[in-house]
Design a protein around this motif. Structure first.
Motif, short mmCIF file in Angstrom:
data_model
loop_
_atom_site.label_atom_id
_atom_site.label_comp_id
_atom_site.label_asym_id
_atom_site.label_seq_id
_atom_site.Cartn_x
_atom_site.Cartn_y
_atom_site.Cartn_z
N PHE A 54 0.86 -1.17 0.00
CA PHE A 54 0.00 0.00 0.00
C PHE A 54 0.89 1.22 0.00
N HIS A 55 0.42 2.22 -0.73
CA HIS A 55 1.11 3.50 -0.89
C HIS A 55 0.26 4.57 -0.24
N GLY A 56 0.89 5.65 0.15
CA GLY A 56 0.17 6.77 0.73
C GLY A 56 1.10 7.90 1.10
N PHE A 57 0.51 8.90 1.72
CA PHE A 57 1.25 10.09 2.13
C PHE A 57 1.46 10.07 3.63
N PRO A 58 2.71 10.22 4.09
CA PRO A 58 2.98 10.22 5.52
C PRO A 58 2.25 11.33 6.30
N ASP A 59 1.86 12.41 5.62
CA ASP A 59 1.17 13.52 6.30
C ASP A 59 -0.33 13.29 6.44
N GLY A 60 -0.83 12.13 5.99
CA GLY A 60 -2.25 11.80 6.13
C GLY A 60 -3.12 12.25 4.97
N LYS A 145 -7.08 5.93 3.56
CA LYS A 145 -6.38 7.01 2.87
C LYS A 145 -5.25 6.46 1.99
N ARG A 146 -5.26 5.16 1.77
CA ARG A 146 -4.17 4.49 1.04
C ARG A 146 -4.69 3.84 -0.24
N VAL A 147 -3.75 3.50 -1.11
CA VAL A 147 -4.04 2.75 -2.33
C VAL A 147 -3.12 1.54 -2.37
N ILE A 148 -3.58 0.49 -3.02
CA ILE A 148 -2.78 -0.71 -3.17
C ILE A 148 -2.27 -0.77 -4.61
#
Length: 186
Positions: A54-60, A145-148
């Motif tokens: 999963f990918h995402g932004f550390p700032d939420g 808030k994530r994508v795979i």
């Protein structure tokens, strides 16, 4: 985060160039200190290993799936760096030991001769959260808030030099995204 259920419908990416439309489903079930991850894929490039994360932004910030509009260099491929503006960074691997958060390795699923694979793993949330906090200074996995992403094409596929995505000694054949899905609360 007890007893929550998340799902993702995984749709093809780069299918026009790789010759197959990889697709599938994922579910993430949280019960107490356990995260059960289940991913099933069809029509992936057959007989090879497929990285999945999963990918995402550390700032939420809310991550979105990449589409062909992210092909900023116009080479016909959306490579790993081109996904980052909309999807963020690689965060948690779905390999033999997700809680260890060791992304570049050879412990990911391998598709059968028909391009199918199924992956299921029980992960201790306390260990995953501790390693996630060490990596991203946050313990909130915030799955919604994530994508795979599912990655990987055969080493014999001719990729233009403009396709980027080397990670360690792994080249763009390993990291090229082939499918993506938005994780949602169900």
């Amino acid at each position: 985060m007890t007893n929550k259920h998340f799902v993702a419908k995984i749709v093809p990416l780069n299918e026009a160039k790789i010759g197959t439309a990889a697709h599938g489903n994922a579910s993430f079930d949280i019960e107490g200190d356990q995260l059960k991850i289940s991913i099933e894929m069809w029509d992936t490039p057959a007989g090879i290993q497929h990285w999945e994360h999963f990918h995402g932004f550390p700032d939420g910030q809310d991550a979105a799936i990449a589409t062909m509009t992210q092909d900023v260099n116009g080479d016909g491929f959306v490579d790993l760096p081109e996904t980052e503006p909309v999807s963020g960074t690689t965060m948690v691997p779905f390999n033999d030991a997700p809680a260890d958060m060791n992304i570049p390795n050879d412990e990911y699923p391998v598709a059968d001769d028909q391009g199918h694979f199924a992956y299921t793993k029980l992960v201790p949330l306390s260990k995953l959260s501790a390693n996630f906090k060490a990596a991203f200074n946050d313990t909130a996995l915030a799955l919604d808030k994530r994508v795979i992403y599912i990655h990987g094409v055969p080493s014999g596929l001719n990729l233009p030099a403009s396709v980027a995505g080397e990670v360690g000694h792994y080249d763009a054949h390993v990291t090229l995204p082939i499918a993506v899905g938005k994780i949602e609360v169900k």
